[in-house]
Design a protein around this motif. Structure first.
Motif, short mmCIF file in Angstrom:
data_model
loop_
_atom_site.label_atom_id
_atom_site.label_comp_id
_atom_site.label_asym_id
_atom_site.label_seq_id
_atom_site.Cartn_x
_atom_site.Cartn_y
_atom_site.Cartn_z
N GLN A 64 11.42 7.89 -1.52
CA GLN A 64 10.55 7.44 -0.43
C GLN A 64 11.00 6.05 0.00
OE1 GLN A 64 6.30 8.55 -0.94
NE2 GLN A 64 7.01 9.20 -2.95
N SER A 107 1.69 6.56 -6.93
CA SER A 107 0.63 7.50 -7.30
C SER A 107 1.07 8.94 -7.10
CB SER A 107 -0.64 7.23 -6.49
OG SER A 107 -1.16 5.97 -6.80
N ALA A 108 1.75 9.20 -5.98
CA ALA A 108 2.23 10.56 -5.71
C ALA A 108 3.27 10.99 -6.74
CB ALA A 108 2.81 10.63 -4.30
N ARG A 112 4.92 14.36 -5.31
CA ARG A 112 6.17 14.01 -4.62
C ARG A 112 7.31 13.88 -5.64
NH1 ARG A 112 6.50 13.17 1.06
NH2 ARG A 112 8.15 11.75 0.54
N VAL A 140 0.84 -1.20 0.00
CA VAL A 140 0.00 0.00 0.00
C VAL A 140 0.88 1.25 0.00
CG1 VAL A 140 -1.63 1.35 1.40
CG2 VAL A 140 -2.02 -1.09 1.04
N LEU A 141 1.96 1.23 0.79
CA LEU A 141 2.89 2.37 0.81
C LEU A 141 3.53 2.56 -0.56
CD1 LEU A 141 4.57 1.81 4.29
CD2 LEU A 141 2.97 3.64 3.68
N GLU A 198 2.21 1.62 -3.49
CA GLU A 198 1.16 2.12 -4.39
C GLU A 198 0.95 3.62 -4.19
OE1 GLU A 198 -1.76 2.43 -7.21
OE2 GLU A 198 -0.52 0.68 -6.83
N ASN A 199 0.89 4.06 -2.93
CA ASN A 199 0.70 5.48 -2.64
C ASN A 199 1.88 6.31 -3.14
OD1 ASN A 199 -1.74 4.87 -1.43
ND2 ASN A 199 -0.92 4.92 0.64
N ALA A 200 3.08 5.79 -2.96
CA ALA A 200 4.28 6.50 -3.41
C ALA A 200 4.30 6.61 -4.94
CB ALA A 200 5.54 5.79 -2.91
#
Length: 165
Positions: free
Chosen positions: A44, A32-33, A39, A25-26, A28-30
């Motif tokens: 990250q 996407s950002a 970002r 999940v981290l 995927e979020n990274a």
């Protein structure tokens, strides 16, 4: 990466996937950002739990920027996974590099791993208790954990390879 497939990293339909669901999940979020530009250019990092529930690796998502696009024209990032070989907290500079911490955050994280309390850290570093807690919230966000005990376990699981190994 060959040694990490399929136990830690798997080939997904659109991207590499991490078997640790929280770490995935981290990731995927990274991604996407990075894709949305929120970002852009920021590395990250986050821990990956192993089969025993303890951190076994740290993933780093490195943005591809500048002239690197000449080689990697169809990519916006590169995933690097660093295995953690065993117990013992690493030096402050290593904590900075592994989790993208500021020097102050790394010193506080190291002090926590040494068993010091928030109040003791504030007194030792000459900063207010709330400043320590503010740094701690940032450390949680960067390391992917949400509790002080989880952070200490993570940090004590990070070690450096020994010379000759």
């Amino acid at each position: 990466m060959d040694k990490l497939i399929p136990a830690t990293v798997q080939d997904g339909s659109a991207r590499a996937q991490i078997t640790d669901k929280k770490a995935d999940v981290l990731l995927e979020n990274a991604l996407s950002a990075l894709a949305s530009g929120t970002r852009r250019g920021i590395v990250q990092s986050f821990p990956i739990k192993g089969a025993d529930g303890k951190p076994s690796s740290v993933a780093h998502l490195l943005p591809v920027r500048g002239s690197a696009h000449d080689l990697f024209s169809r990519m916006n990032s590169i995933l690097v996974v660093m295995p953690l070989p065993g117990p013992g907290a690493p030096p402050v500079k290593v904590l900075q590099a592994l989790f993208d911490l500021t020097p102050s955050e790394a010193r506080i994280a190291s002090a926590l791993a040494d068993g010091r309390t928030i109040d003791a850290i504030g007194m030792d570093f000459g900063i207010a208790r709330e400043t320590v807690r503010s740094h701690l919230r940032s450390i949680f966000a960067k390391s992917g954990v949400s509790k002080q005990s989880s952070l200490v376990r993570l940090l004590l699981g990070v070690t450096l390879p020994r010379p000759g190994s």
